[in-house]
Design an enzyme around this catalytic site. Structure first.
Site, PDB file in Angstrom:
ATOM      1  N   ASP A 112      29.931  64.627  30.754  1.00 53.34           N
ATOM      2  CA  ASP A 112      28.517  64.825  31.096  1.00 53.34           C
ATOM      3  C   ASP A 112      28.169  64.168  32.432  1.00 53.34           C
ATOM      4  O   ASP A 112      27.369  64.695  33.208  1.00 53.34           O
ATOM      5  CB  ASP A 112      27.614  64.268  29.992  1.00 53.34           C
ATOM      6  CG  ASP A 112      27.502  65.203  28.801  1.00 53.34           C
ATOM      7  OD1 ASP A 112      28.185  66.245  28.809  1.00 53.34           O
ATOM      8  OD2 ASP A 112      26.750  64.897  27.866  1.00 53.34           O
ATOM      9  N   LYS A 144      39.813  51.766  27.255  1.00 51.02           N
ATOM     10  CA  LYS A 144      39.196  50.433  27.281  1.00 51.02           C
ATOM     11  C   LYS A 144      40.108  49.475  26.518  1.00 51.02           C
ATOM     12  O   LYS A 144      39.675  48.702  25.662  1.00 51.02           O
ATOM     13  CB  LYS A 144      37.799  50.485  26.666  1.00 51.02           C
ATOM     14  CG  LYS A 144      36.948  49.234  26.918  1.00 51.02           C
ATOM     15  CD  LYS A 144      36.572  49.026  28.375  1.00 51.02           C
ATOM     16  CE  LYS A 144      35.624  47.834  28.523  1.00 51.02           C
ATOM     17  NZ  LYS A 144      35.332  47.545  29.951  1.00 51.02           N
TER      18      LYS A 144
END
Length: 333
Positions: free
Chosen positions: A234, A173
């Site tokens: 996940d 990011k």
């Protein structure tokens, strides 16, 4: 081969017991040493990771880790034993493979997550008389170099095994976290220059999360920082059957720790219905890591057979108990 077995809390002892039975079936000469860690250990001994357990882990070739329960609130003196083990043993690379379930989307990817720093570095404090909480995000050039190196080597290995070009997706990011993720991105791109045979791309973490959910088949090896890797792995594991089937490796230069991704699941602990396949998959990862390739291949085939044909535990819509699933895997071996 000496293995330190840490069952932990909740369903940890149940699923790790199944995994150990499978390991002993395939490698009867393995030497096992059981050790304590987790919330119950903290309540009994005042520490979640006793010195004896850490010492046993240090001398073992590998560690099989079950699951530990952690309080949802701050408890004085409690530290996550799995996080502490990763740091103490310098298990800097968390490897989360995701393979699509039989008959479903053809997914075959790996998330490679930096394991020792980032927002999980543990540098948190309260200021303004407790009115402000501050966490420091730590990104170093050294940690970034070695995690991207692992990712590129893995992509090259997978390309050789699969007969197709390898791809590494660098996730960050840096458009917002210009200093910390800027360093990670810069370092990652430097490392990848030594791998001209690989396809290299970069994605912002929010875009990567969307694409992992929508079109996971386009990914090969994803490499990123600690928190982002925790979340993205996940998301990705949905395509492999969810957290109940997800396994991971924690790799260092000398040792490795293998753990199912699911938690301690106290709501079903002791009922004998926990799905042992994630813990058993950890055995396949362990065998591969330590050169037992034929045994690992046999085990992977048995796991895939049970995933497809059953028996299935309640989390997969069946009624089978942990023991029956374990016996099915062993029978196929």
């Amino acid at each position: 081969m000496q293995i330190c077995v840490i069952p932990g809390d909740g369903i940890g002892p149940e699923v790790l017991g199944a995994a150990v039975r499978v390991l002993q079936t395939l490698v009867p000469e393995v030497v096992l040493h059981e050790a304590d860690a987790g919330w119950a250990t903290f309540e009994q001994q005042g520490t979640a990771l006793p010195a004896a357990t850490l010492a046993a882990a240090r001398v073992a070739d590998a560690i099989l880790f079950g699951a530990v329960a952690s309080p949802s609130h701050s408890v004085t003196g409690y530290r996550s034993p799995i996080v502490q083990l990763r740091r103490e043993l310098d298990l800097y690379a968390n490897i989360r493979p995701v393979v699509g379930l039989p008959g479903r989307m053809p997914v075959d990817l790996v998330v490679v997550r930096e394991n020792t720093e980032g927002l999980y570095a543990g540098r948190e404090r309260l200021e303004d008389a407790g009115a402000t909480a501050i966490a420091e995000r730590v990104v170093t050039r050294r940690a970034s170099q070695r995690i991207v190196q692992i990712a590129c080597e893995l992509a090259r290995q997978r390309a050789s095994e699969r007969g197709r070009p390898g791809r590494v997706t660098i996730v960050h990011k840096a458009n917002v976290l210009r200093v910390s993720d800027g360093l990670f991105r810069e370092t990652a791109l430097e490392v990848t220059r030594a791998f001209p045979d690989l396809m290299i791309e970069e994605q912002l973490v929010d875009v990567a999360a969307m694409r992992l959910a929508q079109s996971p088949e386009r990914f090969d090896v994803v490499v990123t920082t600690n928190l982002f890797g925790d979340i993205l792995s996940d998301v990705a594991c949905i395509h492999g059957g969810g957290l109940g089937l997800a396994a991971s490796s924690n790799l260092g230069d000398r040792q490795a720790l293998f753990e199912p991704v699911h938690g301690a699941a106290p709501d079903i602990a002791g009922q004998g219905i926990a799905n042992p396949l994630a813990a058993i998959t950890c055995v396949a990862l362990l065998l591969t890591r330590y050169g037992y390739l034929k045994q690992a291949a046999r085990l992977e085939a048995a796991i895939r057979h049970v995933q497809h044909d059953g028996p299935h535990t309640p989390d997969l819509g069946g009624t089978a108990r942990t023991a029956l699933v374990t016996e099915a895997v062993i029978g196929l071996l």
